[in-house]
Enzyme design. Sequence first.
Site, PDB file in Angstrom:
ATOM      1  N   SER A 191       0.961  -1.235   0.002  1.00 45.78           N
ATOM      2  CA  SER A 191      -0.008  -0.038   0.014  1.00 45.78           C
ATOM      3  C   SER A 191       0.698   1.107   0.245  1.00 45.78           C
ATOM      4  CB  SER A 191      -0.926  -0.209   1.224  1.00 45.78           C
ATOM      5  OG  SER A 191      -1.909   0.963   1.204  1.00 45.78           O
ATOM      6  N   ASP A 214      -9.478  -3.169  -6.028  1.00 55.92           N
ATOM      7  CA  ASP A 214      -8.922  -2.177  -5.060  1.00 55.92           C
ATOM      8  C   ASP A 214      -9.737  -0.949  -4.659  1.00 55.92           C
ATOM      9  OD1 ASP A 214      -7.224  -0.880  -3.131  1.00 55.92           O
ATOM     10  OD2 ASP A 214      -5.505  -1.648  -4.260  1.00 55.92           O
ATOM     11  N   HIS A 256      -7.499  -5.149  -1.363  1.00 54.70           N
ATOM     12  CA  HIS A 256      -6.390  -4.126  -1.105  1.00 54.70           C
ATOM     13  C   HIS A 256      -5.389  -5.117  -0.027  1.00 54.70           C
ATOM     14  CE1 HIS A 256      -3.978  -0.767  -0.821  1.00 54.70           C
ATOM     15  NE2 HIS A 256      -4.129  -0.672   0.514  1.00 54.70           N
TER      16      HIS A 256
END
Length: 377
Positions: A168, A326, A354
């Site tokens: 991320s 996502d 995600h």
Amino acid sequence: MSSIAAAKIISQRTYPVGGKLNVTEHFFDVPKDHSKPEGGTIRVFARSVKKRDSAIVPDSSKDKEQLPWMCYLQGGPGMPCRAPQNYNFTQTTLDRGYQLLYLDQRGTGLSTPLTASTLGMRGNNEVQARYTKLYRADSIVIDCEAIRQALTADYPEEKKKWSIIGQSFGGFCSITYLSFHPEGLRESFIFGGLQPLVKSPDEVYRRLYKKVIQHRRSAATCFDEHLIYSILHEPLYCEGNASNWSAHRLMSEYRVFDLDKTDEDEPIYFTGEMIYPWMFEDYSELRKVQDTANRIASDSDWPALWDEKQLEKNDVPVYAASYVEDMYVDFDLSMETARKVKGCKVFTTNVMFHDGMRSKMEEVFKQAFALRDDVVD
């Protein structure tokens, strides 16, 4: 690419943990402001881990001690790392011959903290705002380079580079790393973090609001405990532009989030990762830094976090996982980034979200290392 001085190693302590692991706790000192190294230091904490040698006669050779480094860059911004044994990919990575470093990025975990209380000790609100701006990916990456140099000071030249793995926001840091300090990298793994190459967050939030509507679910975060996230989340998309509370401005374009609408047949949707100025009134800790947050939201003096020309000539192998569904990093923008990073190989899927690195670790790692090893099923 400017030269970076090695971090100062303050202490290192090693101990065994379950699962036949040796964990070392490291404390480093790095400049508070890398552009003004004479202006004081902050402390950065990290834990490293390697397999514990249980042989009757332990191998103490340099090759055994100087394993290639893999540095893990946590998601966020503003989130600390857990202990190495609490990550489901630790053993998998060690089995591939690495030693791992889990970094508490500046301001998080056991590193010098950035909280409403500590920020208040820095000075007036303008000083606080300038100080908080030092906690974006650009500073984190230079911290990493300084720490890499400290850890590999006595390594042979061919072993000094390290690998990075970014989840991320950690992937966003990886793009910054590839842009400005690729000389320190052997390879880069990016999971759900191919940073959109934008200079303002507006286009990002226009797309993410639509994805939130599709998913019809929200993100649960205690914002009182996440000051860095709350203040610097939007500026991580900024270069030469102010965020001006982008998510707040753009929400009016999507009526499903409007609490004041009168049509009772239409549901009201939750939002996702977005940050709003009213949070700095509602949350008691954020209320202490409301003026500082507003100053940062209106600030357009943000340097670049990526260099497209450097990415176009990139020679560091990059292996990424990008998720169609996502809700936090737009898939199409991610794929645009992948196309602009020379040599970037991407595993894409619409059956993970995600958190694929956590919830589907074995599959994600298998695919990422298959890209690295050039294995085609």
